[in-house]
Design an enzyme around this catalytic site. Structure first.
Site, PDB file in Angstrom:
ATOM      1  N   GLU A 253       0.881  -1.182   0.000  1.00  0.00           N
ATOM      2  CA  GLU A 253       0.000   0.000   0.000  1.00  0.00           C
ATOM      3  C   GLU A 253       0.909   1.220   0.000  1.00  0.00           C
ATOM      4  O   GLU A 253       1.504   1.550   1.025  1.00  0.00           O
ATOM      5  CB  GLU A 253      -0.883   0.009   1.257  1.00  0.00           C
ATOM      6  CG  GLU A 253      -1.812  -1.170   1.390  1.00  0.00           C
ATOM      7  CD  GLU A 253      -2.910  -1.198   0.346  1.00  0.00           C
ATOM      8  OE1 GLU A 253      -3.039  -0.233  -0.445  1.00  0.00           O
ATOM      9  OE2 GLU A 253      -3.635  -2.204   0.308  1.00  0.00           O
ATOM     10  N   CYS A 287      -2.397   8.931   2.603  1.00  0.00           N
ATOM     11  CA  CYS A 287      -2.087   8.534   1.222  1.00  0.00           C
ATOM     12  C   CYS A 287      -3.258   8.801   0.281  1.00  0.00           C
ATOM     13  O   CYS A 287      -3.072   8.886  -0.928  1.00  0.00           O
ATOM     14  CB  CYS A 287      -1.664   7.072   1.170  1.00  0.00           C
ATOM     15  SG  CYS A 287      -2.794   5.987   2.036  1.00  0.00           S
TER      16      CYS A 287
HETATM   17  P1  NAD Z   1      10.476   7.047   4.070  1.00  0.00           P
HETATM   18  O1  NAD Z   1      10.220   6.832   2.634  1.00  0.00           O
HETATM   19  O2  NAD Z   1      11.866   6.989   4.568  1.00  0.00           O
HETATM   20  O3  NAD Z   1       9.663   5.996   4.967  1.00  0.00           O
HETATM   21  C1  NAD Z   1       8.348   5.613   4.696  1.00  0.00           C
HETATM   22  C2  NAD Z   1       8.014   4.462   5.651  1.00  0.00           C
HETATM   23  O4  NAD Z   1       8.816   3.331   5.324  1.00  0.00           O
HETATM   24  C3  NAD Z   1       8.316   4.739   7.121  1.00  0.00           C
HETATM   25  O5  NAD Z   1       7.282   4.170   7.897  1.00  0.00           O
HETATM   26  C4  NAD Z   1       9.654   4.027   7.386  1.00  0.00           C
HETATM   27  O6  NAD Z   1       9.777   3.565   8.711  1.00  0.00           O
HETATM   28  C5  NAD Z   1       9.575   2.865   6.441  1.00  0.00           C
HETATM   29  N1  NAD Z   1      10.862   2.436   5.926  1.00  0.00           N
HETATM   30  C6  NAD Z   1      11.836   3.208   5.393  1.00  0.00           C
HETATM   31  N2  NAD Z   1      12.859   2.445   4.952  1.00  0.00           N
HETATM   32  C7  NAD Z   1      12.524   1.157   5.215  1.00  0.00           C
HETATM   33  C8  NAD Z   1      13.167  -0.091   4.999  1.00  0.00           C
HETATM   34  N3  NAD Z   1      14.353  -0.184   4.378  1.00  0.00           N
HETATM   35  N4  NAD Z   1      12.534  -1.215   5.416  1.00  0.00           N
HETATM   36  C9  NAD Z   1      11.332  -1.161   6.008  1.00  0.00           C
HETATM   37  N5  NAD Z   1      10.671  -0.003   6.239  1.00  0.00           N
HETATM   38  C10 NAD Z   1      11.266   1.146   5.834  1.00  0.00           C
HETATM   39  O7  NAD Z   1       9.904   8.455   4.383  1.00  0.00           O
HETATM   40  P2  NAD Z   1       9.167   9.130   5.576  1.00  0.00           P
HETATM   41  O8  NAD Z   1       9.771  10.473   5.750  1.00  0.00           O
HETATM   42  O9  NAD Z   1       9.009   8.298   6.806  1.00  0.00           O
HETATM   43  O10 NAD Z   1       7.737   9.277   4.933  1.00  0.00           O
HETATM   44  C11 NAD Z   1       7.598  10.162   3.842  1.00  0.00           C
HETATM   45  C12 NAD Z   1       6.931   9.587   2.677  1.00  0.00           C
HETATM   46  O11 NAD Z   1       6.417   8.300   2.934  1.00  0.00           O
HETATM   47  C13 NAD Z   1       5.737  10.434   2.324  1.00  0.00           C
HETATM   48  O12 NAD Z   1       6.093  11.358   1.355  1.00  0.00           O
HETATM   49  C14 NAD Z   1       4.728   9.483   1.833  1.00  0.00           C
HETATM   50  O13 NAD Z   1       4.832   9.404   0.428  1.00  0.00           O
HETATM   51  C15 NAD Z   1       5.133   8.155   2.354  1.00  0.00           C
HETATM   52  N6  NAD Z   1       4.225   7.586   3.337  1.00  0.00           N
HETATM   53  C16 NAD Z   1       3.135   6.962   2.870  1.00  0.00           C
HETATM   54  C17 NAD Z   1       2.242   6.422   3.751  1.00  0.00           C
HETATM   55  C18 NAD Z   1       1.008   5.738   3.266  1.00  0.00           C
HETATM   56  O14 NAD Z   1       0.047   5.646   4.003  1.00  0.00           O
HETATM   57  N7  NAD Z   1       1.006   5.207   2.051  1.00  0.00           N
HETATM   58  C19 NAD Z   1       2.452   6.536   5.118  1.00  0.00           C
HETATM   59  C20 NAD Z   1       3.609   7.177   5.569  1.00  0.00           C
HETATM   60  C21 NAD Z   1       4.492   7.696   4.660  1.00  0.00           C
END
Ligand code: NAD
Length: 483
Positions: A253, A287
Site C-alpha cells: 500500500e 495517502c
Molecule cells: P520514508 O520513505 O523513509 O519511509 C516511509 C516508511 O517506510 C516509514 O514508515 C519508514 O519507517 C519505512 N521504511 C523506510 N525504509 C525502510 C526499509 N528499508 N525497510 C522497512 N521499512 C522502511 O519516508 P518518511 O519520511 O518516513 O515518509 C515520507 C513519505 O512516505 C511520504 O512522502 C509518503 O509518500 C510516504 N508515506 C506513505 C504512507 C502511506 O500511508 N502510504 C504513510 C507514511 C508515509
C-alpha cells in the site's frame, strides 16, 4: 465507579514470543507539538529478530490449527478492549503524532472496526467445489499463507498496524510487525489488547529499530511467507525487490497524489468546504488525501475562493487543545519537505492563496496551504506532498481533467464532484485509481477493498478481498479409485 483512563504515555517495549522486552540501545520518541522527548524505544538486535522469527514459526503452528470461530472470537475480544481503552490510546497517539485528540479517537475506533470486520471474514474464507466426474472431487481450499513480516508507517499509528495485524490473524497467520519508530504507541496498545485477550505466544510479535536493518533481516528468512508494507513508493519498490529474490509475495500500500475533478454542475461552495476540511485532515499526511484539484473553468474562481477561505480558517494547534482541527506535521522531515515544495511551486509561477509557511519556531506546525495555477513542471504536481496543501488548477472540461488526473505515476484514490451520471461513468471507466469516490472524499472503510494501481502498490486491504493475500490457494484432486 469506573476506573479513569490511564493517560500516561505507555512504556515502550518489544513484544516477542508473548513477552515484553527492553533493549540496551534506545531511540527517542518526540512530541511534534513541543519537540519534547516523551519516551524511549528499544532497538531490536539481530538476536531479538531471530527470536521473533522463531516465535512466529511456533505461533503459526498453533494459530493455523485454531478453529476460525475461536480466532474470530479472540480478535473480537481484543477489539473490544481497544474500544474500552480508546481514550488512553488516543491520548498516546496525540502525544506522539500531534493529531487532534478527537481525530485520534476516531482512528482508534476505526482500528477496532478493522479488527471486527476481519474477525467476521475469518469465518468466511470459503473454498469451492469444482464440478467433476463421478468418484472424483476437486476442492479448492484457502489456507493461511504463513508468518508475515509487516511494516506500518507513522501517519495512522493505530489504524495502519491494525489493518495488517487484523488481516494476518483473521487468516490464521502469525505476524512480526515493525511499526513506526516515531509513533509506536498504537501498535503497543494493539499488542497489549491481544495479550490481555489471550492470544497464544508468538502469534503477534512487535519489533522496532532501524527499518532497513529489520527488513533486510526478516524478508530473506525462509520462514517469512508474505511481506506487507504501507509507506512510500520508493521504500515499497525496495522491499518488493528484496522479497522477489526469495519469491516471497508482497502486499504493497504505497503513496498517492489524489486528483479531485470538480465539475461545473456541482454545488461549488459545499464541494469547496468539504475539500478544505479533508485536505487538511491529519495535516494532509494521508495517502488518499485530496491534493490535485482540477476545477472546471466556469466555477474555478468560486471554488478557489471557497477552498482558500475554509482552509485559512482551520484551527491549528496542539492536538490536546479543545477545538483544534489540525495539529503539527508528524516530524521535521515533513516540515522541510513542505517548505521546499511550496517554495518550488511559487518559483515556478504558482499563486499561494493562503498559508505557505511554518508557524512559530517550536513544533512542526505548517500553515494550511492552497496553491493556485500551478504549472505542471512544479515538483508538487508530480511528487506526493504528504502535507496540508491543496493544489487548484482550472480545466476546460472532463477530458482534460481525466488526462491530467492520470498524468502521475500514482493511482490510489481519485475523487469527483458531480451530479451527472455520464460524468460519473466516464470517471469510473477512465480514471486510473484503485478507489474512485463521487461527492465524498472518503476512500477507505473496513468493508470496502482498498489499494492502488500503477506505483501506488499491489493488493487490497479491507472488504472481502482483504484476506486474499494472507491465504494461499490449494487445490485438492481426490479420486476414490486409483486411476
Ligand atoms: P520514508 O520513505 O523513509 O519511509 C516511509 C516508511 O517506510 C516509514 O514508515 C519508514 O519507517 C519505512 N521504511 C523506510 N525504509 C525502510 C526499509 N528499508 N525497510 C522497512 N521499512 C522502511 O519516508 P518518511 O519520511 O518516513 O515518509 C515520507 C513519505 O512516505 C511520504 O512522502 C509518503 O509518500 C510516504 N508515506 C506513505 C504512507 C502511506 O500511508 N502510504 C504513510 C507514511 C508515509
Amino acid at each position: 465507579m469506573p476506573t479513569p483512563p490511564d493517560l500516561s504515555y505507555p512504556e515502550l517495549r518489544l513484544f516477542i514470543g508473548g513477552e515484553w522486552r527492553g533493549g540496551a540501545e534506545t531511540l527517542p520518541v518526540v512530541n511534534p507539538s513541543t519537540e519534547a522527548e516523551i519516551g524511549r524505544l528499544p532497538v531490536a538486535t539481530p538476536a531479538d529478530l531471530d527470536d521473533a522469527l522463531a516465535a512466529a514459526e511456533t505461533g503459526f503452528a498453533i494459530w493455523r490449527h485454531t478453529p476460525p470461530r475461536d480466532r474470530s472470537d479472540l480478535i473480537r475480544r481484543a477489539a473490544a478492549l481497544m474500544r474500552d481503552r480508546h481514550n488512553e490510546i488516543a491520548h498516546s497517539i496525540t502525544l506522539e503524532h500531534g493529531k487532534p485528540f478527537q481525530q485520534a479517537r476516531l482512528e482508534v475506533i476505526r482500528g477496532a472496526e478493522f479488527f471486527e470486520w476481519d474477525a467476521g471474514e475469518a469465518t468466511r474464507t470459503y473454498g469451492r467445489v469444482i464440478p467433476s466426474a463421478p468418484g472424483v472431487k476437486y476442492i479448492v481450499h484457502h489456507q493461511p499463507i504463513g508468518p508475515v513480516a509487516a511494516f506500518a508507517p507513522w501517519n495512522f499509528p493505530m489504524s495502519q498496524p491494525a489493518r495488517k495485524v487484523a488481516g494476518a490473524l483473521a487468516s490464521g497467520c502469525s505476524i512480526i510487525l515493525k511499526a513506526s519508530e516515531e509513533t509506536p504507541a498504537g501498535a503497543i496498545h494493539i499488542a497489549k489488547a491481544f495479550e490481555d485477550a489471550g492470544l497464544p505466544a508468538g502469534v503477534l510479535n512487535l519489533v522496532f529499530g532501524v527499518p532497513a536493518d529489520i527488513s533486510s533481516h526478516l524478508i530473506p528468512d525462509e520462514r517469512i511467507r508474505l511481506v506487507a508494507f504501507t509507506g512510500s513508493t520508493g521504500v515499497g519498490r525496495h522491499l518488493t525487490g528484496l522479497a522477489s529474490q526469495h519469491m516471497t509475495p508482497v502486499l504493497m500500500e504505497l503513496g498517492g497524489h489524489a486528483p479531485v475533478i470538480v465539475c461545473e454542475d456541482t454545488d461549488v461552495d459545499a464541494a469547496a468546504v468539504s475539500s478544505a476540511i479533508r485536505a487538511m485532515r491529519n495535516a494532509g499526511q494521508v495517502c488518499t488525501s485530496p491534493t490535485r484539484f482540477f476545477v472546471h473553468e466556469q466555477i474555478y474562481d468560486q471554488f478557489l475562493t471557497g477552498i482558500t477561505t475554509r482552509s485559512a480558517a482551520t484551527v491549528v494547534g496542539d492536538g490536546l487543545t479543545d477545538g483544534v482541527e489540525m495539529g503539527p506535521l508528524a516530524n521535521g522531515r515533513r516540515l522541510l519537505a513542505m517548505q521546499e515544495l511550496v517554495e518550488d511551486a511559487a518559483a515556478a509561477g504558482a499563486t499561494v492563496t493562503t498559508g505557505g509557511s511554518r508557524i512559530g519556531v517550536v513544533g512542526y506546525f505548517f500553515e494550511p496551504t492552497v496553491l493556485a495555477d500551478v504549472p505542471d513542471h512544479a515538483r508538487i504536481m508530480q511528487e506526493e506532498p504528504f502535507g496540508p496543501v491543496a493544489i487548484v488548477n482550472p480545466v476546460s472540461g472532463l477530458d482534460e481533467a481525466i488526462a491530467r488526473a492520470n498524468s502521475v505515476p500514482y493511482g490510489l484514490a481519485a475523487y469527483g464532484f458531480t451530479n451527472r451520471a455520464d460524468f460519473v461513468d466516464e470517471m469510473v471507466e477512465r480514471v486510473e485509481a484503485g478507489n474512485v469516490s463521487i461527492n465524498t472524499l472518503e476512500a477507505s472503510l473496513p468493508e470496502t477493498p482498498f489499494g492502488g494501481m500503477k506505483s501506488s502498490g499491489y493488493g487490497r486491504e479491507g472488504g472481502i478481498e482483504g484476506l486474499h493475500h494472507y491465504t494461499v490457494v490449494k487445490n485438492l484432486s481426490h479420486s476414490i479409485e486409483i486411476v
